[in-house]
Each structure stands twice: as C-alpha cells, then as structure tokens.
Design a protein around this motif. Structure first.
Motif, PDB file in Angstrom:
ATOM      1  N   ASN A  81      32.923  44.065  51.642  1.00 58.77           N
ATOM      2  CA  ASN A  81      33.637  42.958  51.016  1.00 58.77           C
ATOM      3  C   ASN A  81      33.692  43.234  49.526  1.00 58.77           C
ATOM      4  OD1 ASN A  81      34.831  40.596  50.257  1.00 58.77           O
ATOM      5  ND2 ASN A  81      33.189  39.247  50.992  1.00 58.77           N
ATOM      6  N   ILE A  82      34.858  43.689  49.053  1.00 61.10           N
ATOM      7  CA  ILE A  82      34.964  44.043  47.638  1.00 61.10           C
ATOM      8  C   ILE A  82      34.987  42.821  46.757  1.00 61.10           C
ATOM      9  CG2 ILE A  82      36.132  46.200  48.167  1.00 61.10           C
ATOM     10  CD1 ILE A  82      38.751  44.910  47.390  1.00 61.10           C
ATOM     11  N   LEU A  83      35.205  41.614  47.344  1.00 60.44           N
ATOM     12  CA  LEU A  83      35.187  40.395  46.544  1.00 60.44           C
ATOM     13  C   LEU A  83      33.787  40.081  46.021  1.00 60.44           C
ATOM     14  CD1 LEU A  83      37.550  38.133  48.676  1.00 60.44           C
ATOM     15  CD2 LEU A  83      38.078  39.258  46.503  1.00 60.44           C
ATOM     16  N   GLU A  84      32.766  40.633  46.674  1.00 59.94           N
ATOM     17  CA  GLU A  84      31.403  40.407  46.222  1.00 59.94           C
ATOM     18  C   GLU A  84      30.979  41.416  45.159  1.00 59.94           C
ATOM     19  OE1 GLU A  84      28.992  40.494  49.678  1.00 59.94           O
ATOM     20  OE2 GLU A  84      29.810  38.637  50.531  1.00 59.94           O
ATOM     21  N   ASP A  85      31.752  42.470  44.948  1.00 59.56           N
ATOM     22  CA  ASP A  85      31.420  43.469  43.937  1.00 59.56           C
ATOM     23  C   ASP A  85      31.854  42.990  42.559  1.00 59.56           C
ATOM     24  OD1 ASP A  85      30.497  44.974  46.020  1.00 59.56           O
ATOM     25  OD2 ASP A  85      32.299  46.228  46.165  1.00 59.56           O
ATOM     26  N   VAL A  86      31.189  43.519  41.554  1.00 57.76           N
ATOM     27  CA  VAL A  86      31.541  43.200  40.168  1.00 57.76           C
ATOM     28  C   VAL A  86      32.576  44.209  39.697  1.00 57.76           C
ATOM     29  CG1 VAL A  86      30.680  42.970  37.806  1.00 57.76           C
ATOM     30  CG2 VAL A  86      29.244  42.264  39.746  1.00 57.76           C
ATOM     31  N   PRO A  87      33.784  43.778  39.328  1.00 56.83           N
ATOM     32  CA  PRO A  87      34.818  44.735  38.915  1.00 56.83           C
ATOM     33  C   PRO A  87      34.462  45.403  37.596  1.00 56.83           C
ATOM     34  CG  PRO A  87      35.565  42.483  38.582  1.00 56.83           C
ATOM     35  CD  PRO A  87      34.266  42.395  39.307  1.00 56.83           C
ATOM     36  N   GLU A  88      34.878  46.665  37.484  1.00 55.73           N
ATOM     37  CA  GLU A  88      34.679  47.387  36.229  1.00 55.73           C
ATOM     38  C   GLU A  88      35.515  46.775  35.113  1.00 55.73           C
ATOM     39  OE1 GLU A  88      34.152  51.982  37.025  1.00 55.73           O
ATOM     40  OE2 GLU A  88      35.782  51.171  38.225  1.00 55.73           O
ATOM     41  N   THR A  89      36.738  46.424  35.447  1.00 54.24           N
ATOM     42  CA  THR A  89      37.663  45.856  34.465  1.00 54.24           C
ATOM     43  C   THR A  89      38.353  44.650  35.078  1.00 54.24           C
ATOM     44  OG1 THR A  89      38.061  48.061  33.554  1.00 54.24           O
ATOM     45  CG2 THR A  89      39.628  46.341  32.962  1.00 54.24           C
ATOM     46  N   THR A  90      38.499  43.604  34.281  1.00 53.96           N
ATOM     47  CA  THR A  90      39.202  42.396  34.712  1.00 53.96           C
ATOM     48  C   THR A  90      40.268  42.051  33.677  1.00 53.96           C
ATOM     49  OG1 THR A  90      37.260  41.528  35.858  1.00 53.96           O
ATOM     50  CG2 THR A  90      38.997  39.963  35.310  1.00 53.96           C
ATOM     51  N   ILE A  91      41.496  41.910  34.149  1.00 53.43           N
ATOM     52  CA  ILE A  91      42.586  41.446  33.285  1.00 53.43           C
ATOM     53  C   ILE A  91      42.682  39.946  33.460  1.00 53.43           C
ATOM     54  CG2 ILE A  91      45.048  41.621  32.799  1.00 53.43           C
ATOM     55  CD1 ILE A  91      44.978  44.459  33.849  1.00 53.43           C
ATOM     56  N   GLY A  92      42.293  39.221  32.409  1.00 54.57           N
ATOM     57  CA  GLY A  92      42.181  37.774  32.510  1.00 54.57           C
ATOM     58  C   GLY A  92      43.505  37.077  32.754  1.00 54.57           C
ATOM     59  N   GLU A  93      43.397  35.784  33.047  1.00 57.36           N
ATOM     60  CA  GLU A  93      44.577  35.014  33.457  1.00 57.36           C
ATOM     61  C   GLU A  93      45.624  34.937  32.356  1.00 57.36           C
ATOM     62  OE1 GLU A  93      45.530  30.561  35.324  1.00 57.36           O
ATOM     63  OE2 GLU A  93      43.471  31.314  35.141  1.00 57.36           O
ATOM     64  N   ASN A  94      45.218  34.918  31.100  1.00 59.19           N
ATOM     65  CA  ASN A  94      46.154  34.794  29.985  1.00 59.19           C
ATOM     66  C   ASN A  94      46.361  36.113  29.248  1.00 59.19           C
ATOM     67  OD1 ASN A  94      46.425  31.972  30.415  1.00 59.19           O
ATOM     68  ND2 ASN A  94      44.502  31.623  29.315  1.00 59.19           N
ATOM     69  N   VAL A  95      46.106  37.230  29.933  1.00 62.77           N
ATOM     70  CA  VAL A  95      46.206  38.557  29.317  1.00 62.77           C
ATOM     71  C   VAL A  95      47.365  39.310  29.944  1.00 62.77           C
ATOM     72  CG1 VAL A  95      45.022  40.738  28.901  1.00 62.77           C
ATOM     73  CG2 VAL A  95      43.741  38.591  28.847  1.00 62.77           C
TER      74      VAL A  95
END
Length: 250
Positions: A81-95
């Motif tokens: 379940n990749i949803l439980e992993d911590v992503p290396e990079t996150t592009i935020g909602e307002n980015v």
C-alpha cells in the motif's frame, strides 16, 4: 391393602440410551457422537460452533476453502500500500511546477505539474492534483485526480474522481465505476507488449536487414570485365650501329 408396585420400564438400548442417560464419568461425553448438522448458512454455522464438535478436528474439517479466507492478516501475503509510505517529494495543493522532475521511490501530486517525469518508482495523484504529461515505465500509479497524457506502468488504480485523457498501458488495472477514461487501453500480463487470442505473448517481428546499396551501372560493368593479361615485354631495340669512320686525310 398394599398398592401395586409399578413395574419399571426396560432400559433402552442403542445410541438413544447412551445419549439420554446421565453420564457416569467425563469420558461418556467423549464417546457420544456429535449431533447432526441440519440446515445451511447461519444455522449450520451455529450448530458447528456448539460444544458437540471438537474444535481441533471436527470443526476444522468444516471450515471454508482458503480461497475465500481473508489473507490480510498474514504479513507475507499483505499487499503493498503506497498510500502508507512517506513520499520523497510532494507537490502541494497550491503549487504549480513546470519542467522535468526525477525521483527514485514515490511522488505525490496534490497541485499541478506539467512536464516530464523520470522515474521507475510509484506515483500518487490526489483528488486536487493535475498532471499534464506522459508517464512511462513506472511501478504503481494511484490516481484520484486529472491526467492529460498517456500512462504506462505495471499497476494502475483509478479512484472515484479520476479522469484520464490518454491511452493506458499496464499489467493490472483497477477502476472505480465513476472514473472517466478517454483513450485506448492495453491491459495484459505482457504489457507493454501484446497478447494473442491464445493468451500468449505476441513477439514483435524481427527487423529486416537493410538491402545492399545498388552500385552504379558503370561500376558494375567495370567489375564484370575480365582482368587484362599483362602486355608482352617490348622488343629490345636493335643495337646501335658503330659510328662511321672518319674519312682519310688528303
């Protein structure tokens, strides 16, 4: 007068006698056969769970097939379940990001990205996320947002609010009934390859070897002419005559 003494009934014989009489010892419970199972569904399951069955032997023989059992409790069979992993990079909602982005394991897009993704890892597009660009050679994709581009991965999951405007190529696809897909699909165990009607992989034809370049006609004629024999050596010049003698003096 003395009242008549009632005659006692003869003792019963067989299984009914053993089942109805009071047990003399705890071992009598073990010798008694289990009650028959009647009905189906919940009633039958309730009867099988009664003390008349031995938990280790009789009830285990009436368990459902392992194919219908829940394997989620076994950590060896628990799906990733990749949803439980911590992503290396996150592009935020307002980015909003434009350009090329390379990552190794996991990227999550909750904002907007337009460009090229370079990775063999996994990708999550949230409900507010938008991707404009192609995805090639990735592992697993979970999409709940919007994609404008072609998708190629091993496993793709399209959730309720997902919308894909492009072609999909993958080995495994899970789709929610409310998602939107506009494009062609190639889903088979050999993707991105193709599969035949016999469910075997269709191997692409081998590329043809390039034909030899045609030589000009003049060169062909030159090659066809037989080699000329060596010319015979030229005749030796005749020996020069001796010089004339001087005339005698007067």
């Amino acid at each position: 007068s003395t009242p008549p003494v009632p005659k006692s009934k003869p003792p019963k014989k067989g299984r009914s006698a053993k089942a109805h009489r009071a047990p003399d010892s705890p071992s009598d419970y073990e010798d008694a056969p289990p009650p028959p199972v009647r009905g189906s569904g919940h009633a039958a399951a309730k009867q099988m769970s009664s003390p008349g069955f031995d938990d280790d032997e009789d009830f285990s023989a009436r368990r459902p097939s392992p194919a219908y059992s829940d394997v989620g409790d076994d950590p060896q069979h628990e799906p990733k379940n990749i949803l439980e992993d911590v992503p290396e990079t996150t592009i935020g909602e307002n980015v909003t990001v434009n350009g090329n982005l390379a990552f190794e394991k996991l990227l999550r897009i909750d904002g907007s990205f337009e460009g090229k993704l370079e990775s063999t890892g996994d990708l999550i597009i949230g409900r507010s996320g938008t991707l404009i660009g192609d995805v090639e050679g990735m592992g697993e994709l979970i999409i709940d947002g919007k994609v404008q581009g072609n998708l190629s991965a091993n496993k793709i999951e399209l959730r309720a609010k997902a919308s894909v405007f492009g072609n999909i190529v993958c080995k495994s696809l899970t789709m929610d009934p409310t998602c939107v897909v506009v494009g062609s699909m190639n889903i088979n165990p050999f993707a991105p390859g193709e599969i035949g009607l016999d469910l075997k992989e269709v191997k692409p034809p081998e590329p043809e070897k390039p034909a030899a370049e045609e030589k000009p006609a003049a060169e062909e004629k030159k090659d066809e002419e037989p080699p000329k024999a060596d010319a015979p050596p030229a005749e030796e010049k005749k020996e020069d005559a001796p010089p004339a003698a001087d005339p005698p003096a007067a």
